[in-house]
Design a protein around this motif. Structure first.
Motif, PDB file in Angstrom:
ATOM      1  N   GLY A   8      11.425  13.877  -1.326  1.00 55.37           N
ATOM      2  CA  GLY A   8      10.930  13.877  -2.506  1.00 55.37           C
ATOM      3  C   GLY A   8       9.361  14.353  -2.215  1.00 55.37           C
ATOM      4  N   SER A   9       8.733  13.996  -1.286  1.00 48.34           N
ATOM      5  CA  SER A   9       7.473  14.304  -1.267  1.00 48.34           C
ATOM      6  C   SER A   9       6.965  15.539  -0.570  1.00 48.34           C
ATOM      7  N   ARG A  10       5.787  16.174  -0.887  1.00 48.06           N
ATOM      8  CA  ARG A  10       5.663  17.542  -0.226  1.00 48.06           C
ATOM      9  C   ARG A  10       4.501  17.466   0.810  1.00 48.06           C
ATOM     10  N   SER A  11       4.677  17.988   1.873  1.00 44.93           N
ATOM     11  CA  SER A  11       3.602  17.831   2.875  1.00 44.93           C
ATOM     12  C   SER A  11       2.323  18.637   2.223  1.00 44.93           C
ATOM     13  N   ASP A  12       1.126  18.237   2.893  1.00 43.20           N
ATOM     14  CA  ASP A  12      -0.085  19.043   2.835  1.00 43.20           C
ATOM     15  C   ASP A  12       0.275  20.609   3.454  1.00 43.20           C
ATOM     16  N   ILE A  13       0.851  20.599   4.372  1.00 43.77           N
ATOM     17  CA  ILE A  13       1.011  21.979   4.764  1.00 43.77           C
ATOM     18  C   ILE A  13       1.503  22.903   3.753  1.00 43.77           C
ATOM     19  N   SER A  14       2.608  22.485   3.213  1.00 48.55           N
ATOM     20  CA  SER A  14       3.193  23.552   2.106  1.00 48.55           C
ATOM     21  C   SER A  14       2.353  23.552   0.879  1.00 48.55           C
ATOM     22  N   LEU A  15       1.753  22.416   0.599  1.00 48.75           N
ATOM     23  CA  LEU A  15       0.809  22.771  -0.549  1.00 48.75           C
ATOM     24  C   LEU A  15      -0.503  23.917  -0.216  1.00 48.75           C
ATOM     25  N   GLU A  16      -0.852  23.760   1.122  1.00 53.75           N
ATOM     26  CA  GLU A  16      -1.780  24.706   1.522  1.00 53.75           C
ATOM     27  C   GLU A  16      -1.218  26.126   1.439  1.00 53.75           C
ATOM     28  N   GLU A  17       0.062  26.417   1.865  1.00 55.81           N
ATOM     29  CA  GLU A  17       0.596  27.892   1.770  1.00 55.81           C
ATOM     30  C   GLU A  17       0.966  28.316   0.551  1.00 55.81           C
ATOM     31  N   GLY A  65      14.186   3.681  -1.652  1.00 58.64           N
ATOM     32  CA  GLY A  65      13.503   4.464  -2.347  1.00 58.64           C
ATOM     33  C   GLY A  65      12.455   5.042  -1.554  1.00 58.64           C
ATOM     34  N   LEU A  66      11.674   4.132  -1.049  1.00 61.83           N
ATOM     35  CA  LEU A  66      10.329   4.767  -0.211  1.00 61.83           C
ATOM     36  C   LEU A  66      10.912   5.663   0.770  1.00 61.83           C
ATOM     37  N   VAL A  67      11.870   5.173   1.424  1.00 61.11           N
ATOM     38  CA  VAL A  67      12.370   6.141   2.760  1.00 61.11           C
ATOM     39  C   VAL A  67      12.866   7.258   2.119  1.00 61.11           C
ATOM     40  N   CYS A  68      13.565   7.550   1.040  1.00 62.93           N
ATOM     41  CA  CYS A  68      14.226   8.762   0.352  1.00 62.93           C
ATOM     42  C   CYS A  68      13.178   9.493  -0.138  1.00 62.93           C
ATOM     43  N   TYR A  69      12.195   8.975  -0.941  1.00 62.98           N
ATOM     44  CA  TYR A  69      11.061   9.706  -1.431  1.00 62.98           C
ATOM     45  C   TYR A  69      10.280  10.341  -0.372  1.00 62.98           C
ATOM     46  N   ILE A  89      11.636   4.640 -10.979  1.00 66.17           N
ATOM     47  CA  ILE A  89      12.712   3.718 -10.905  1.00 66.17           C
ATOM     48  C   ILE A  89      13.378   3.391  -9.857  1.00 66.17           C
ATOM     49  N   PHE A  90      13.933   4.436  -9.132  1.00 64.67           N
ATOM     50  CA  PHE A  90      14.492   4.373  -7.833  1.00 64.67           C
ATOM     51  C   PHE A  90      13.530   3.709  -6.844  1.00 64.67           C
ATOM     52  N   ILE A  91      12.270   3.707  -6.755  1.00 67.03           N
ATOM     53  CA  ILE A  91      11.194   3.224  -5.890  1.00 67.03           C
ATOM     54  C   ILE A  91      11.192   1.854  -6.215  1.00 67.03           C
ATOM     55  N   VAL A  92      11.148   1.686  -7.389  1.00 68.20           N
ATOM     56  CA  VAL A  92      10.814   0.032  -7.931  1.00 68.20           C
ATOM     57  C   VAL A  92      12.187  -0.714  -7.827  1.00 68.20           C
ATOM     58  N   LEU A  93      13.409  -0.186  -8.005  1.00 67.69           N
ATOM     59  CA  LEU A  93      14.640  -0.999  -7.956  1.00 67.69           C
ATOM     60  C   LEU A  93      15.110  -1.101  -6.735  1.00 67.69           C
ATOM     61  N   ALA A  94      14.853  -0.263  -5.713  1.00 68.17           N
ATOM     62  CA  ALA A  94      15.544  -0.142  -4.243  1.00 68.17           C
ATOM     63  C   ALA A  94      14.092   0.131  -3.461  1.00 68.17           C
ATOM     64  N   PRO A  95      13.480  -0.685  -3.334  1.00 70.74           N
ATOM     65  CA  PRO A  95      12.119  -0.330  -2.588  1.00 70.74           C
ATOM     66  C   PRO A  95      12.142   0.172  -1.570  1.00 70.74           C
ATOM     67  N   ALA A 122       0.803  -1.202   0.319  1.00 75.02           N
ATOM     68  CA  ALA A 122       0.069   0.045   0.127  1.00 75.02           C
ATOM     69  C   ALA A 122       0.943   1.183   0.162  1.00 75.02           C
ATOM     70  N   VAL A 123       2.021   1.183   0.756  1.00 76.95           N
ATOM     71  CA  VAL A 123       2.728   2.391   0.797  1.00 76.95           C
ATOM     72  C   VAL A 123       3.596   2.648  -0.490  1.00 76.95           C
ATOM     73  N   PHE A 124       3.924   1.529  -0.882  1.00 74.25           N
ATOM     74  CA  PHE A 124       4.355   1.390  -2.532  1.00 74.25           C
ATOM     75  C   PHE A 124       3.867   2.094  -3.522  1.00 74.25           C
ATOM     76  N   ILE A 125       2.391   1.298  -3.627  1.00 74.88           N
ATOM     77  CA  ILE A 125       1.653   2.270  -4.514  1.00 74.88           C
ATOM     78  C   ILE A 125       1.231   3.666  -4.308  1.00 74.88           C
ATOM     79  N   ARG A 126       1.162   4.148  -3.124  1.00 75.46           N
ATOM     80  CA  ARG A 126       0.867   5.319  -2.442  1.00 75.46           C
ATOM     81  C   ARG A 126       1.963   6.022  -2.860  1.00 75.46           C
ATOM     82  N   ALA A 127       3.263   5.731  -2.913  1.00 75.49           N
ATOM     83  CA  ALA A 127       4.351   6.662  -3.414  1.00 75.49           C
ATOM     84  C   ALA A 127       4.437   6.786  -4.925  1.00 75.49           C
TER      85      ALA A 127
END
Length: 76
Positions: free
Chosen positions: A64-73, A56-60, A47-53, A22-27
Motif C-alpha cells: 500500500g505504501s509508496r516509496s519516495d523514489i516513485s513520488l519524485e518520479e 496489516g502493517l506488513v501488508c501496508y 481498519i485493517f491496520i488497527v484490527l490486525a496490526p 512508532a511504526v503503527f502511528i507512522r503507517a
C-alpha cells in the motif's frame, strides 16, 4: 534480582513495544496523508491496520505504501 538491577527482558519488550507503536502511528499517518487514495480506501487500510496490526502493517508497507523514489518520479 535486586532493586536496582534491570530486568533485561522487560527493557527489551518495552523498547520493542515503543518501536512497534512508532511504526503503527507512522503507517496510519502515512495512509491519511496520501492524496491519491479515496477516503474509503484510507478507512479500509486504517481498519485493517488497527484490527490486525502485525499483518496489516506488513501488508501496508509491502503493497500500500509508496516509496519516495516513485513520488519524485511523478513530480518530474
Amino acid at each position: 534480582m535486586t532493586l536496582l538491577s534491570p530486568d533485561w527482558t522487560l527493557i527489551f519488550w518495552a523498547l520493542f513495544s515503543l518501536l512497534f507503536l512508532a511504526v503503527f502511528i507512522r503507517a496510519v499517518y502515512s495512509v491519511w496523508g496520501r492524496n491519491d487514495l479515496y477516503q474509503s480506501t484510507k478507512l479500509l487500510w486504517s481498519i485493517f491496520i488497527v484490527l490486525a496490526p502485525v499483518i496489516g502493517l506488513v501488508c501496508y508497507f509491502m503493497f500500500g505504501s509508496r516509496s519516495d523514489i516513485s513520488l519524485e518520479e511523478e513530480n518530474n
